[in-house]
Write a protein that holds these residues in place. Structure first.
Motif, mmCIF file in Angstrom:
data_model
loop_
_atom_site.group_PDB
_atom_site.id
_atom_site.type_symbol
_atom_site.label_atom_id
_atom_site.label_comp_id
_atom_site.label_asym_id
_atom_site.label_seq_id
_atom_site.Cartn_x
_atom_site.Cartn_y
_atom_site.Cartn_z
ATOM 1 N N MET A 91 0.837 -1.197 0.000
ATOM 2 C CA MET A 91 0.000 0.000 0.000
ATOM 3 C C MET A 91 0.872 1.246 0.000
ATOM 4 N N GLU A 92 0.567 2.190 -0.878
ATOM 5 C CA GLU A 92 1.338 3.425 -0.953
ATOM 6 C C GLU A 92 0.961 4.337 0.210
ATOM 7 N N LEU A 93 1.972 4.821 0.902
ATOM 8 C CA LEU A 93 1.738 5.669 2.064
ATOM 9 C C LEU A 93 1.538 7.120 1.648
ATOM 10 N N VAL A 94 0.831 7.845 2.487
ATOM 11 C CA VAL A 94 0.680 9.285 2.297
ATOM 12 C C VAL A 94 2.048 9.939 2.426
ATOM 13 N N ARG A 95 2.371 10.837 1.524
ATOM 14 C CA ARG A 95 3.673 11.502 1.495
ATOM 15 C C ARG A 95 3.573 12.904 2.101
ATOM 16 N N PRO A 96 4.691 13.448 2.557
ATOM 17 C CA PRO A 96 4.678 14.840 3.033
ATOM 18 C C PRO A 96 4.096 15.802 2.004
ATOM 19 N N ALA A 97 4.332 15.544 0.704
ATOM 20 C CA ALA A 97 3.777 16.423 -0.331
ATOM 21 C C ALA A 97 2.254 16.385 -0.336
ATOM 22 N N ASP A 98 1.668 15.205 -0.039
ATOM 23 C CA ASP A 98 0.207 15.089 0.041
ATOM 24 C C ASP A 98 -0.333 15.923 1.199
ATOM 25 N N ILE A 99 0.426 15.936 2.272
ATOM 26 C CA ILE A 99 -0.002 16.691 3.456
ATOM 27 C C ILE A 99 0.148 18.185 3.209
ATOM 28 N N GLU A 100 1.187 18.574 2.511
ATOM 29 C CA GLU A 100 1.347 19.979 2.135
ATOM 30 C C GLU A 100 0.186 20.439 1.261
ATOM 31 N N ALA A 101 -0.239 19.571 0.322
ATOM 32 C CA ALA A 101 -1.378 19.921 -0.530
ATOM 33 C C ALA A 101 -2.647 20.057 0.299
ATOM 34 N N ALA A 102 -2.819 19.175 1.289
ATOM 35 C CA ALA A 102 -3.983 19.271 2.170
ATOM 36 C C ALA A 102 -3.947 20.571 2.962
ATOM 37 N N ARG A 103 -2.753 20.976 3.382
ATOM 38 C CA ARG A 103 -2.651 22.214 4.154
ATOM 39 C C ARG A 103 -3.054 23.420 3.305
ATOM 40 N N THR A 104 -2.658 23.412 2.053
ATOM 41 C CA THR A 104 -3.062 24.491 1.153
ATOM 42 C C THR A 104 -4.577 24.538 1.016
ATOM 43 N N ALA A 105 -5.195 23.361 0.881
ATOM 44 C CA ALA A 105 -6.655 23.294 0.739
ATOM 45 C C ALA A 105 -7.370 23.752 2.003
ATOM 46 N N LEU A 106 -6.733 23.555 3.143
ATOM 47 C CA LEU A 106 -7.360 23.885 4.429
ATOM 48 C C LEU A 106 -7.115 25.329 4.860
ATOM 49 N N ALA A 107 -6.321 26.060 4.115
ATOM 50 C CA ALA A 107 -6.034 27.453 4.477
ATOM 51 C C ALA A 107 -7.324 28.259 4.551
ATOM 52 N N GLY A 108 -7.518 28.935 5.658
ATOM 53 C CA GLY A 108 -8.725 29.722 5.866
ATOM 54 C C GLY A 108 -9.906 28.917 6.369
ATOM 55 N N VAL A 109 -9.767 27.597 6.415
ATOM 56 C CA VAL A 109 -10.854 26.726 6.895
ATOM 57 C C VAL A 109 -10.601 26.313 8.341
ATOM 58 N N VAL A 110 -9.392 25.840 8.615
ATOM 59 C CA VAL A 110 -9.039 25.470 9.984
ATOM 60 C C VAL A 110 -8.102 26.526 10.548
ATOM 61 N N ARG A 111 -8.010 26.566 11.855
ATOM 62 C CA ARG A 111 -7.077 27.494 12.480
ATOM 63 C C ARG A 111 -5.787 26.768 12.818
ATOM 64 N N GLU A 112 -4.680 27.488 12.776
ATOM 65 C CA GLU A 112 -3.422 26.927 13.262
ATOM 66 C C GLU A 112 -3.458 27.019 14.780
ATOM 67 N N THR A 113 -3.678 25.897 15.417
ATOM 68 C CA THR A 113 -3.878 25.898 16.865
ATOM 69 C C THR A 113 -2.555 26.145 17.590
ATOM 70 N N PRO A 114 -2.630 26.745 18.754
ATOM 71 C CA PRO A 114 -1.398 27.117 19.457
ATOM 72 C C PRO A 114 -0.688 25.922 20.086
ATOM 73 N N VAL A 115 0.591 26.122 20.323
ATOM 74 C CA VAL A 115 1.403 25.205 21.115
ATOM 75 C C VAL A 115 1.820 25.960 22.363
ATOM 76 N N THR A 116 1.567 25.357 23.521
ATOM 77 C CA THR A 116 1.849 26.047 24.773
ATOM 78 C C THR A 116 2.694 25.168 25.684
ATOM 79 N N PRO A 117 3.701 25.729 26.357
ATOM 80 C CA PRO A 117 4.511 24.930 27.289
ATOM 81 C C PRO A 117 3.668 24.449 28.464
ATOM 82 N N SER A 118 3.962 23.252 28.938
ATOM 83 C CA SER A 118 3.281 22.710 30.111
ATOM 84 C C SER A 118 4.246 22.692 31.282
#
Length: 403
Positions: free
Chosen positions: A1-28
């Motif tokens: 089975m062909e695995l999802v590649r980083p390029a596929d995820i980059e394309a998904a990120r482009t499609a999601l721009a303005g749809v999802v928020r970049e959620t914060p990272v906070t120290p614990s």
């Protein structure tokens, strides 16, 4: 089975721009005191619809053809996936039908409807997927699987891309896992960069360890308070990714998950559902197991208020801060007052008192003449403090036991 590649995820990120928020990272800071190393939290509980699920659902529906979207989409879910599909379908102009168990929390059902989906209730969670498949066959609607599709994996993987940018020196990412969509996506995005990726699963329903041992997806039975990761069998797509890319799977028990929810509430000021707290629980249970900095992903914050009350109570009990004692007293004035006075002097705070002259069933159900069992519920500062209160009462001659 062909695995999802980083390029596929980059394309998904482009499609999601303005749809999802970049959620914060906070120290614990709270977890850092346990691990003696940097720990950060990726707050997907602050995402639209309250979880990461909108990422994969939107990318999957966005990739459908015009004809497929015209036929509508259908999903099966107890909550987070339902809301993600509902909102994604509305944003992309297609109809969504979601099958949910009748016992699902009312806030999740209502939220799914408010996002625009038509909700169909069936008796149990197991029946939702069967009903959704039948609906897809009958109507031509496209079934949007909660985790087992490359587009779902690519959408969830955008969480990993954000972590790589927000924490460039991240060494380990700990991710809760049920079916494995989020874990697979983050691993596909981050493993090529040399980041260690660890899955955290509820021990009460842990299909990944036996599946990996068997070399194929394996079904298990069980139950867990972490309903967001209550999946009895991994998918074929996610199994291929986890087997190839994930470094380790650990399990955490119910008490550890409850403590994780409580830790997020009290110390991080974050409302996190039990599934989302599984990664926090894993870091706390294995404080020096992985290279740091460690990022724990808080996958969602959709929790039923009534369940939250129970979980907080579980967390307090697990931390030794909520105790139930049984004290057998002489049934005469003054004895109960003395017990309560001693508890107070020891620093305990009594929450509830109950007299029990009937203690069960059968011949031993009634206490001996002239005696009474008193059930005390009290707040303590931890296990040692609770033990000290018990010891003080026992030292004063009282027959006392923890319940």
């Amino acid at each position: 089975m062909e695995l999802v590649r980083p390029a596929d995820i980059e394309a998904a990120r482009t499609a999601l721009a303005g749809v999802v928020r970049e959620t914060p990272v906070t120290p614990s800071r709270a977890l850092e005191t346990v691990t003696d190393a940097p720990v950060l939290l990726k707050c997907e509980n602050l995402q639209r619809t309250g979880s990461f699920k909108i990422r994969g659902a939107y990318r999957r529906i966005q990739r459908l053809s015009a004809a497929e979207r015209a036929a509508g989409v259908v999903a099966a879910s107890a909550g987070n996936h339902a809301q993600g599909v509902a909102l994604a379908a509305r944003l992309l102009g297609t109809r969504a039908t979601v099958f949910m168990p009748a016992g699902a929390p009312l806030p999740k059902i209502e939220a799914t409807r408010e996002y625009g989906a038509e909700v169909e209730l069936v008796d149990t969670l197991d029946e939702t997927f069967t009903a959704a498949e039948a609906f897809a066959t009958r109507t031509g609607a496209v079934l949007i699987h909660p985790f087992d599709h490359p587009d779902i994996v690519a959408g969830q993987g955008t969480v990993g891309l954000e972590i790589l940018e927000q924490v460039p020196d991240v060494a380990t990412i700990v991710v809760c896992t049920g079916g494995g969509g989020l874990l697979s996506g983050i691993a596909a995005a981050c493993a090529p960069a040399g980041v260690r990726v660890v899955g955290a699963q509820a021990a009460g329903l842990a299909a990944w360890p036996p599946s990996l041992a068997a070399g194929a997806p394996t079904s298990v039975a069980g139950a867990t308070i972490a309903d967001g990761i209550a999946v009895s069998r991994p998918g074929e797509v996610t199994y291929a990714h986890v087997e190839a890319l994930v470094d380790e799977i650990v399990t955490v028990d119910e008490e550890a998950i409850a403590r994780g929810v409580l830790r997020c509430l009290e110390r991080e000021k974050l409302l996190v559902e039990p599934a989302g707290a599984a990664a926090v629980a894993a870091v706390a249970e294995h404080p020096r197991r992985w290279p740091a900095p460690v990022v724990a992903v808080l996958s969602g914050g959709n929790v039923d208020p009534m369940l939250l009350v129970d979980i907080v109570r579980r967390g307090l009990v697990a931390a030794g801060r909520y105790a139930a004692l049984r004290v057998r007293l002489t049934d005469r004035p003054g004895y109960l007052a003395d017990v309560l006075h001693r508890v107070g002097l020891a620093g305990g705070n009594v929450v509830d008192v109950e007299h029990r002259r009937l203690t069960g069933s059968g011949p031993d159900a009634v206490t001996a003449p002239g005696t009474v069992d008193v059930a005390l519920t009290l707040e303590a500062r931890g296990h040692d403090h609770r033990a000290a209160i018990l010891a003080d009462l026992a030292g004063a001659g009282y027959d006392v036991a923890a319940e």
